[in-house]
Design a protein around this motif. Structure first.
Motif, PDB file in Angstrom:
ATOM      1  N   UNK A 272      -3.533 -54.133 -39.616  1.00 61.94           N
ATOM      2  CA  UNK A 272      -4.717 -54.490 -38.021  1.00 61.94           C
ATOM      3  C   UNK A 272      -4.880 -53.547 -37.098  1.00 61.94           C
ATOM      4  N   UNK A 273      -3.917 -53.480 -36.503  1.00 64.19           N
ATOM      5  CA  UNK A 273      -2.857 -52.267 -35.086  1.00 64.19           C
ATOM      6  C   UNK A 273      -3.718 -51.173 -34.866  1.00 64.19           C
ATOM      7  N   UNK A 274      -3.926 -50.857 -35.925  1.00 65.82           N
ATOM      8  CA  UNK A 274      -4.064 -49.179 -36.353  1.00 65.82           C
ATOM      9  C   UNK A 274      -5.731 -49.413 -36.481  1.00 65.82           C
ATOM     10  N   UNK A 275      -6.715 -50.672 -36.815  1.00 65.72           N
ATOM     11  CA  UNK A 275      -8.224 -50.525 -36.433  1.00 65.72           C
ATOM     12  C   UNK A 275      -7.691 -50.206 -34.806  1.00 65.72           C
ATOM     13  N   UNK A 276      -7.829 -51.286 -34.719  1.00 68.94           N
ATOM     14  CA  UNK A 276      -7.079 -52.328 -32.811  1.00 68.94           C
ATOM     15  C   UNK A 276      -7.441 -50.600 -31.708  1.00 68.94           C
ATOM     16  N   UNK A 277      -6.577 -50.122 -32.361  1.00 67.75           N
ATOM     17  CA  UNK A 277      -5.766 -48.952 -31.520  1.00 67.75           C
ATOM     18  C   UNK A 277      -7.907 -47.817 -32.460  1.00 67.75           C
TER      19      UNK A 277
ATOM     20  N   UNK B  66     -17.352 -46.034 -25.406  1.00 64.86           N
ATOM     21  CA  UNK B  66     -18.893 -46.189 -25.001  1.00 64.86           C
ATOM     22  C   UNK B  66     -19.520 -46.579 -26.424  1.00 64.86           C
ATOM     23  N   UNK B  67     -18.881 -46.037 -27.016  1.00 65.91           N
ATOM     24  CA  UNK B  67     -19.480 -46.147 -28.820  1.00 65.91           C
ATOM     25  C   UNK B  67     -19.060 -47.975 -29.176  1.00 65.91           C
ATOM     26  N   UNK B  68     -19.767 -49.398 -28.947  1.00 63.38           N
ATOM     27  CA  UNK B  68     -19.438 -50.067 -29.086  1.00 63.38           C
ATOM     28  C   UNK B  68     -19.664 -50.406 -30.713  1.00 63.38           C
ATOM     29  N   UNK B  69     -20.889 -49.905 -31.212  1.00 62.66           N
ATOM     30  CA  UNK B  69     -21.080 -50.220 -32.718  1.00 62.66           C
ATOM     31  C   UNK B  69     -19.392 -50.234 -33.054  1.00 62.66           C
ATOM     32  N   UNK B  70     -19.468 -48.885 -33.496  1.00 61.37           N
ATOM     33  CA  UNK B  70     -18.168 -48.289 -33.962  1.00 61.37           C
ATOM     34  C   UNK B  70     -17.206 -49.347 -33.791  1.00 61.37           C
ATOM     35  N   UNK B  71     -17.151 -49.552 -32.412  1.00 60.21           N
ATOM     36  CA  UNK B  71     -15.697 -50.356 -32.225  1.00 60.21           C
ATOM     37  C   UNK B  71     -15.626 -51.699 -32.011  1.00 60.21           C
TER      38      UNK B  71
ATOM     39  N   UNK C 146     -13.294 -55.804 -35.708  1.00 59.42           N
ATOM     40  CA  UNK C 146     -13.867 -56.916 -37.233  1.00 59.42           C
ATOM     41  C   UNK C 146     -12.954 -56.793 -38.232  1.00 59.42           C
ATOM     42  N   UNK C 147     -12.473 -55.661 -38.588  1.00 61.59           N
ATOM     43  CA  UNK C 147     -11.834 -55.198 -39.747  1.00 61.59           C
ATOM     44  C   UNK C 147     -10.243 -55.728 -39.293  1.00 61.59           C
ATOM     45  N   UNK C 148      -9.768 -54.767 -37.639  1.00 61.16           N
ATOM     46  CA  UNK C 148      -8.669 -55.813 -37.175  1.00 61.16           C
ATOM     47  C   UNK C 148      -8.329 -57.536 -37.878  1.00 61.16           C
ATOM     48  N   UNK C 149      -9.702 -57.799 -37.594  1.00 59.70           N
ATOM     49  CA  UNK C 149      -9.775 -59.546 -37.747  1.00 59.70           C
ATOM     50  C   UNK C 149      -9.186 -60.297 -38.954  1.00 59.70           C
ATOM     51  N   UNK C 150     -10.025 -58.997 -40.325  1.00 61.02           N
ATOM     52  CA  UNK C 150     -10.176 -59.276 -41.186  1.00 61.02           C
ATOM     53  C   UNK C 150      -8.516 -59.749 -42.269  1.00 61.02           C
TER      54      UNK C 150
ATOM     55  N   UNK D 218     -13.527 -57.866 -29.282  1.00 59.03           N
ATOM     56  CA  UNK D 218     -14.959 -58.481 -30.272  1.00 59.03           C
ATOM     57  C   UNK D 218     -15.692 -59.044 -28.630  1.00 59.03           C
ATOM     58  N   UNK D 219     -15.072 -59.752 -28.784  1.00 60.00           N
ATOM     59  CA  UNK D 219     -16.158 -60.410 -26.781  1.00 60.00           C
ATOM     60  C   UNK D 219     -16.237 -59.914 -25.945  1.00 60.00           C
ATOM     61  N   UNK D 220     -15.237 -58.561 -25.648  1.00 61.37           N
ATOM     62  CA  UNK D 220     -15.659 -57.750 -24.632  1.00 61.37           C
ATOM     63  C   UNK D 220     -16.864 -56.871 -25.050  1.00 61.37           C
ATOM     64  N   UNK D 221     -16.282 -56.460 -26.140  1.00 62.46           N
ATOM     65  CA  UNK D 221     -18.416 -55.929 -26.458  1.00 62.46           C
ATOM     66  C   UNK D 221     -18.988 -56.479 -26.848  1.00 62.46           C
ATOM     67  N   UNK D 222     -19.325 -57.205 -27.416  1.00 63.15           N
ATOM     68  CA  UNK D 222     -20.064 -58.350 -26.549  1.00 63.15           C
ATOM     69  C   UNK D 222     -20.610 -58.360 -25.524  1.00 63.15           C
ATOM     70  N   UNK D 223     -20.318 -58.487 -24.235  1.00 57.60           N
ATOM     71  CA  UNK D 223     -19.865 -58.737 -22.937  1.00 57.60           C
ATOM     72  C   UNK D 223     -20.938 -56.963 -22.554  1.00 57.60           C
TER      73      UNK D 223
END
Length: 552
Positions: free
Chosen positions: A237-242, A251-256, A261-265, A277-282
């Motif tokens: 999960x930590x690696x996915x977050x990085x 600013x590639x928000x779709x990929x981010x 989401x994988x990190x949350x899973x 995730x909230x930051x991306x939606x913002x």
């Protein structure tokens, strides 16, 4: 009486908080309801003094003494105002008069002591011409290196001879640096003029050597995070977050979003991933999704005892989202929740900004020109009956209903003038003229207020503006004439009042301005060149309005 006491308490609270204009306003409204209450005038005098408006402080102090001649505090207010105006002898007299009424008043005794101990505004102040009657006067002047050269000046010799021989001669030439230096010599004072006028030039200590900068402590390396206690899923999960952070920065928000989401899973208990995730939606302007994600993050964070700073961050982001949606009241609620978790200057700033937005929105929603006119008419009726305090309330309501109408400010200024709250009236006149520079009544009312404040030079300028708009206006003509007479009939008193003005004092202390004034005396044509500089022109205008200088 309850309303009077409520207004007085509001004034007291504003005074304690340093909000002097508000305090003056409340005291003025209370005075309108109870014009014989000496305490209200005393309190307003204190507010004026704190606001450095000593002329009005004196006027209220004198009213206090008139209403309650056996009350020591009134004399204390009067003495203090006179002292700040430089009228030392009158201040001493006021304190002494108060002590005759109230001999045990410690405040009066201390005030008298301070005034007597204070230095006069210039060496020799309060002296008479007896100083120049000594038989060996000219020998003293000839033998002193500071005055020896003055004897070559015929005008100086003529003045000193008159003071020496004429029994009725008065010592009133302290604007002459040679006479001032002579007084110092005769008094045995070691005094050197710093310039050619009666205002000392600013001096300052030479800059000290800069202290050696302390060595910055070596930055300690942050200990690396212990990953040994993490499960395989948490590490993944930590690696996915990085990876998500790298994409977010680009600013590639779709990929981010995909990586977060994988990190949350992999680790659904970590609030950080949900916040990301909230930051991306913002950033994607999906504010409702941002809010939902933050609420979920707070819930997960509470369940897993997350750091309060991370919870505060989620509350702040909800506030930011509501702010973008222009739901300012809701945004305020969430900023306050964030502050309850973790107080920072940044959140305080966001909260202040949204509070300002709420006020602006409420003020805009409150605007109603029809109701504004209704309030104005009610104010006019009350004004005619002499109920100025109540009229102010209705004119204020009219202003709130339609803040762009200059007439309402002018009408409220008239009420403040009747209540002798000249500074508040002046502010309303200035706002009125800012909205409508061609409103003749605004200029005339401003002139009258300045007249009441004994600022005849500034009043003349206001009447001139009115006459430019209507050369035949009888009120403006009368005002202009009466101010001109006041200025010309007692120029010494006008200068004395002007010198009590901190703004005038600052201009006269400016070495560059003093040089310009000297140059104008020797070469009047230089004025045209100096007026091309807006800053200098503004300062010269101030001096003209105060009566300190005249251009013929």
């Amino acid at each position: 009486m309850e309303e009077v006491n409520a207004l007085k308490e509001k004034g007291n609270a504003a005074l304690q908080q340093g909000n002097y204009s508000e305090a003056i306003k409340f005291y003025s409204e209370a005075i309108a309801l109870d014009p014989s209450n000496h305490v209200l005038y005393s309190n307003r005098s204190a507010a004026y003094a704190k606001d450095e408006n000593f002329e009005l402080a004196l006027a209220d102090a004198e009213k206090t003494v008139t209403l309650k001649p056996d009350w020591g505090k009134g004399y204390s207010r009067k003495g203090s105002a006179l002292a700040f105006l430089g009228r030392t002898d009158e201040a001493i007299e006021a304190y002494e008069e108060g002590l005759r009424v109230d001999p045990t008043n410690a405040q009066l005794a201390e005030g008298l002591k301070e005034v007597k101990a204070s230095n006069p505004p210039f060496p020799g102040a309060g002296l008479n011409a007896e100083l120049f009657k000594a038989p060996d006067l000219f020998d003293k002047l000839r033998n002193n290196p500071q005055t020896r050269a003055f004897l070559n000046d015929p005008e100086y010799v003529k003045t000193v001879t008159r003071l020496h021989t004429d029994p009725s001669a008065k010592l009133d030439r302290f604007d002459d640096p040679k006479i001032l230096t002579t007084v110092c010599v005769l008094l045995g004072l070691n005094f050197t003029m710093t310039g050619d006028g009666d205002v000392p030039m600013d001096t300052s200590e030479p800059p000290s050597e800069p202290a050696p900068r302390p060595k910055e402590p070596e930055k300690r390396k942050e200990p690396s995070e212990d990953l040994s206690s993490m499960s395989e899923n948490q590490l993944q999960a930590r690696k996915e977050k990085e990876k998500g952070n790298e994409a977010y920065k680009k600013k590639d928000f779709v990929t981010a979003l995909s990586h977060y989401n994988k990190a949350v899973e992999l680790d659904p208990t970590d609030i950080t991933y949900l916040n990301n995730i909230a930051a991306v939606y913002f950033e994607q302007k999906e504010y409702q999704k941002c809010i939902e994600q933050c609420e979920k993050a707070i819930e997960i964070g509470r369940e897993n005892r997350a750091d309060f700073k991370l919870i505060a961050k989620a509350f702040t982001r909800i506030g930011n989202a509501y702010k973008k949606l222009e739901e300012y009241s809701t945004a305020k609620v969430y900023y306050e929740k964030s502050m309850s978790e973790h107080r920072t200057p940044e959140i305080r700033s966001l909260l202040s900004d949204v509070e300002k937005k709420i006020k602006e929105k409420e003020a805009k929603a409150y605007i109603d020109p029809v109701k504004a006119e209704e309030a104005k008419e009610k104010g006019n009726e009350l004004f005619k009956t002499g109920d100025y305090g109540e009229a102010i309330k209705y004119y204020t309501e009219a202003i709130k209903r339609n803040p762009e109408d200059s007439k309402y400010y002018s009408n409220r200024a008239a009420c403040y003038t009747k209540l002798a709250a000249f500074d508040l009236g002046l502010k309303d006149c200035e706002k009125c003229l800012e909205l409508d520079p061609k409103f003749i009544k605004g200029w005339i009312r401003k002139g009258k207020i300045l007249q009441g404040m004994q600022q005849h030079g500034k009043a003349i300028t206001a009447y001139q503006k009115a006459l430019e708009l209507d050369p035949k206006n009888a009120e403006a003509i009368d005002g202009y004439r009466s101010c001109s007479v006041a200025v010309n009939s007692n120029p010494d008193e006008v200068r004395k009042r002007a010198m009590a003005d901190p703004e005038i004092q600052a201009i006269l202390r400016d070495p560059a301005m003093r040089l310009i004034l000297q140059q104008m005396q020797s070469d009047p044509k230089a004025l045209n060149d100096h007026l091309k500089n807006p800053d200098i022109a503004a300062k010269l205008q101030k001096l003209l309005e105060s009566g300190m200088i005249a251009i013929h």
